[in-house]
Design a protein around this motif. Structure first.
Motif: not given
Length: 112
Positions: A2-12, A18-22
């Protein structure tokens, strides 16, 4: 395993055309065997002049994880990822709120 997802982050949380999101998210193998996981990034447009898909796949990466191992996977969302075909059959993006979803993790951002 099994896999657990956590700590989703976006920089904006607000961008222009014209921007992008990391984007980054941590995936942990919470099982007792080694395994492979396809990490899928979906994008949903909350408001559009036509009804877009509920969510569309915009990125993926396949990773190998040993038991209890954690990896951080990174994606970039750019202007092209926000576009859809309008009623005039032209690719456009419209201002409004979008949701990024990876596994059970979600974050919203605003296109101004």
């Amino acid at each position: 395993t099994t896999f657990t997802y956590s700590n989703l982050k976006i920089d904006k949380t607000e961008i222009t055309n014209t921007d992008q999101i990391n984007v980054s998210v941590d995936i942990t193998n919470s099982g007792d065997r080694a395994g492979k996981e396809a990490v899928l990034l979906y994008l949903s447009d909350h408001v559009a002049s036509i009804t877009p898909e509920f969510k569309s796949l915009k990125g993926f990466e396949k990773i190998d994880l040993k038991p209890n191992e954690t990896k951080t996977v990174k994606f970039i969302i750019n202007q092209k990822d926000l576009q859809f075909v309008n009623e005039d059959l032209k690719w456009i993006s419209e201002k409004g709120t979008f949701t990024i979803q990876i596994g059970d993790q979600k974050k919203d951002f605003l296109l101004k």
